[in-house]
Design a protein around this motif. Sequence first.
Motif, PDB file in Angstrom:
ATOM      1  N   PHE A 102      34.448  43.141  46.468  1.00 32.61           N
ATOM      2  CA  PHE A 102      33.812  42.961  45.159  1.00 32.61           C
ATOM      3  C   PHE A 102      33.634  44.331  44.486  1.00 32.61           C
ATOM      4  CE2 PHE A 102      31.320  38.716  45.913  1.00 32.61           C
ATOM      5  CZ  PHE A 102      32.521  38.069  46.075  1.00 32.61           C
ATOM      6  N   ALA A 103      33.160  45.316  45.268  1.00 31.73           N
ATOM      7  CA  ALA A 103      32.930  46.661  44.692  1.00 31.73           C
ATOM      8  C   ALA A 103      34.251  47.239  44.178  1.00 31.73           C
ATOM      9  CB  ALA A 103      32.315  47.579  45.738  1.00 31.73           C
ATOM     10  N   GLU A 104      35.315  47.058  44.953  1.00 35.53           N
ATOM     11  CA  GLU A 104      36.612  47.589  44.515  1.00 35.53           C
ATOM     12  C   GLU A 104      37.094  46.870  43.254  1.00 35.53           C
ATOM     13  OE1 GLU A 104      39.210  47.535  47.893  1.00 35.53           O
ATOM     14  OE2 GLU A 104      38.064  49.129  48.881  1.00 35.53           O
ATOM     15  N   ALA A 105      36.870  45.551  43.202  1.00 29.23           N
ATOM     16  CA  ALA A 105      37.285  44.788  42.018  1.00 29.23           C
ATOM     17  C   ALA A 105      36.523  45.274  40.785  1.00 29.23           C
ATOM     18  CB  ALA A 105      37.034  43.298  42.239  1.00 29.23           C
ATOM     19  N   MET A 106      35.239  45.576  40.958  1.00 27.74           N
ATOM     20  CA  MET A 106      34.439  46.054  39.818  1.00 27.74           C
ATOM     21  C   MET A 106      34.892  47.439  39.367  1.00 27.74           C
ATOM     22  SD  MET A 106      30.632  44.843  40.813  1.00 27.74           S
ATOM     23  CE  MET A 106      30.271  43.123  41.144  1.00 27.74           C
ATOM     24  N   GLU A 162      37.890  48.525  39.496  1.00 28.76           N
ATOM     25  CA  GLU A 162      39.243  48.488  38.935  1.00 28.76           C
ATOM     26  C   GLU A 162      39.313  47.904  37.521  1.00 28.76           C
ATOM     27  OE1 GLU A 162      41.456  46.369  41.882  1.00 28.76           O
ATOM     28  OE2 GLU A 162      41.387  48.071  43.257  1.00 28.76           O
ATOM     29  N   VAL A 163      38.216  47.333  37.010  1.00 26.00           N
ATOM     30  CA  VAL A 163      38.318  46.703  35.685  1.00 26.00           C
ATOM     31  C   VAL A 163      38.545  47.774  34.613  1.00 26.00           C
ATOM     32  CG1 VAL A 163      36.880  44.714  36.265  1.00 26.00           C
ATOM     33  CG2 VAL A 163      35.848  46.698  35.177  1.00 26.00           C
ATOM     34  N   ASP A 164      39.216  47.366  33.550  1.00 24.92           N
ATOM     35  CA  ASP A 164      39.485  48.250  32.415  1.00 24.92           C
ATOM     36  C   ASP A 164      38.146  48.778  31.875  1.00 24.92           C
ATOM     37  OD1 ASP A 164      40.306  49.411  30.091  1.00 24.92           O
ATOM     38  OD2 ASP A 164      40.781  47.535  29.056  1.00 24.92           O
ATOM     39  N   PRO A 196      33.004  39.113  34.170  1.00 27.99           N
ATOM     40  CA  PRO A 196      34.093  38.241  33.678  1.00 27.99           C
ATOM     41  C   PRO A 196      35.478  38.842  33.907  1.00 27.99           C
ATOM     42  CG  PRO A 196      32.397  38.462  31.999  1.00 27.99           C
ATOM     43  CD  PRO A 196      32.034  39.409  33.097  1.00 27.99           C
ATOM     44  N   MET A 197      35.588  40.172  33.780  1.00 28.29           N
ATOM     45  CA  MET A 197      36.907  40.788  33.959  1.00 28.29           C
ATOM     46  C   MET A 197      37.315  40.833  35.432  1.00 28.29           C
ATOM     47  SD  MET A 197      36.389  43.744  31.197  1.00 28.29           S
ATOM     48  CE  MET A 197      37.857  44.666  31.436  1.00 28.29           C
ATOM     49  N   SER A 223      39.576  38.309  40.740  1.00 28.66           N
ATOM     50  CA  SER A 223      39.530  38.963  42.045  1.00 28.66           C
ATOM     51  C   SER A 223      38.326  38.478  42.851  1.00 28.66           C
ATOM     52  CB  SER A 223      39.455  40.476  41.805  1.00 28.66           C
ATOM     53  OG  SER A 223      39.525  41.141  42.997  1.00 28.66           O
ATOM     54  N   LEU A 224      37.187  38.280  42.179  1.00 30.12           N
ATOM     55  CA  LEU A 224      35.994  37.807  42.882  1.00 30.12           C
ATOM     56  C   LEU A 224      36.213  36.395  43.427  1.00 30.12           C
ATOM     57  CD1 LEU A 224      33.045  39.012  40.557  1.00 30.12           C
ATOM     58  CD2 LEU A 224      34.215  40.227  42.361  1.00 30.12           C
ATOM     59  N   VAL A 225      36.828  35.546  42.602  1.00 28.19           N
ATOM     60  CA  VAL A 225      37.088  34.161  43.033  1.00 28.19           C
ATOM     61  C   VAL A 225      38.048  34.165  44.221  1.00 28.19           C
ATOM     62  CG1 VAL A 225      38.236  32.010  42.344  1.00 28.19           C
ATOM     63  CG2 VAL A 225      36.600  33.095  40.807  1.00 28.19           C
ATOM     64  N   ASN A 226      39.093  34.956  44.115  1.00 23.38           N
ATOM     65  CA  ASN A 226      40.080  35.056  45.193  1.00 23.38           C
ATOM     66  C   ASN A 226      39.419  35.483  46.496  1.00 23.38           C
ATOM     67  OD1 ASN A 226      42.732  34.534  45.423  1.00 23.38           O
ATOM     68  ND2 ASN A 226      43.402  36.252  44.193  1.00 23.38           N
ATOM     69  N   THR A 227      38.649  36.562  46.424  1.00 23.18           N
ATOM     70  CA  THR A 227      37.985  37.084  47.619  1.00 23.18           C
ATOM     71  C   THR A 227      37.014  36.060  48.184  1.00 23.18           C
ATOM     72  OG1 THR A 227      38.149  39.293  46.661  1.00 23.18           O
ATOM     73  CG2 THR A 227      36.614  39.029  48.475  1.00 23.18           C
ATOM     74  N   SER A 228      36.256  35.381  47.302  1.00 20.00           N
ATOM     75  CA  SER A 228      35.275  34.396  47.767  1.00 20.00           C
ATOM     76  C   SER A 228      35.964  33.255  48.500  1.00 20.00           C
ATOM     77  CB  SER A 228      34.483  33.832  46.586  1.00 20.00           C
ATOM     78  OG  SER A 228      33.835  34.867  45.925  1.00 20.00           O
TER      79      SER A 228
END
Lengths: 258, 269
Positions: B159-163, B165-167, B191-192, B196-201
């Motif tokens: 989750f931290a990595e996904a956050m 990486e957002v634009d 939202p951005m 990735s969050l859904v995928n990881t979850s």
Amino acid sequence: MAGSNANLNPAGPALRVDKLAKRFDGAAAPVWSDVSFDVPAGQSVAIIGGNGTGKSTLLRCCLRLIEPNAGQVHLHGETLTGKPAGHLRKMRSNVGFVFQKHNLVPRLSVLSNVLHGGMARSRGPRHWHHALASREDREYAMHCLEQVSLAHLAERRADHLSGGQSQRVAVARALMQKPRTIFADEPVASLDPQAGEEVMETFAKLALDHGLTLVFVSHHLDHALHYADRVLGLRDGRLDLDAPTASENLESLRSMYD
Amino acid sequence: MTESIRPAPPSRFEPPSPVSAVLFAAFLAFFTWSLAGAGISISELIEGLPNMAQIGSEMVPPATDRFSPMLDSVLVTFQMALVGSVIGILLSLPLAVLASRNHTPHPLIRSAVRGFVSFVRTVPDLAWALFFVASVGLGPFAGTLTLIVDTIGFCARFFAEAMEEVDSGPPEAMAAIGAGPIDIIACATLPMAMPSLVNTSLFALEKAVRSSVVLGLVGAGGIGAELATSMEMFRYDQSATIVLMIFVLVMAVESLSSHARAKLIGGRG
């Protein structure tokens, strides 16, 4: 050009920039220094200059999205520089900022994106998503979309819009703030000529209708001449041009790029 | 007409440098030694083949005499996985915010949270299960606690990595409006980062279902306990039924999760 000790009040200039300087960490020279100018309320100002002259940096420094190294910025009679985060947020809320890349949240609806502008007045979940917003805010957001002729796309996802539509939604988001001033950073750079004209026409009309102050960065010299009352030019790390558009023409402005 | 001299193309393969050659030789030597350390034995494998065939034959046909209690255990296994992963995901979100470079209130907090999450992830789930069984006793609660901790170790990091990486554009736009840090996270970052969050979850849920089967082996509830018992009682026909049930459960969760992934990631915000 006004001095830094001038008595500031809300009826004074919308924007006063005083001896501003910016040097990025590790850079040999400042981007620019000793930049000073006033923008009276209701005036439309274009900032021009070659690539890398720091036009976008100047606009961001005027809102402290990038911190300047020296000098002062006064917005609507209040000093912006040196203010704590809470106060800074309050002052920023009076300025609608339209970015080159529009910076909409791609997965949210157009309406949700416009509603985000309401955070200028109050914060919290009611501005996060259109499903949580108050009836008044939803209605006002629709009114803002109507002003950019996009009310019919309120439910569409932002990443399903064309470049021109996205930029007009960004303008509607700025209007939702009920701003006194709009900053626009190369708002038509990523648009085709027709969409670019439409966006600039929208800006001009809104600025006129709402009495807004408009400061925009542009590489389109014809836009600068047509839509601005005054042109500021950056070159060689300083403010090299500050003149009414009436006294300039395409040839004289092109010399800024030599 | 004279033909111009064409430049020669580069050689197809670069010869390895002496350092690379020595490292490769060292790797080969270590791998050969590891084969002995891993207890690889062809003779034991051949000797074991009749036993495998014997166990395989006893598994057919799968037993149905304990079908109902086994089904209950499968349900408990899934419930442990669902509750453990959902609570773990919810707890991972604030941890991820604190651990992300762009939203942490202070670099020291970021380092501390990342250290905690790394520790949680490094300890194997069976070790956590033994710890929780010793702490709260045998049963599904110990298993659920294990799955919560295991999910945090997995999700908080991604989750931290996904956050991160957002634009950065939309968060900058929110800051320019005057939005506060929580508004920026809620309106732009989450939202951005959502796909990735859904995928990881959903991967966390699938992982929790597979882990929850094994946790029963150490007494942390669910179908694993039934599997251990049947193997100890030499009731391989019952083991076969349990393995089939686990297979159906894992397949069903994976299939539902891919369906949900497609729906949620493509949805309107």
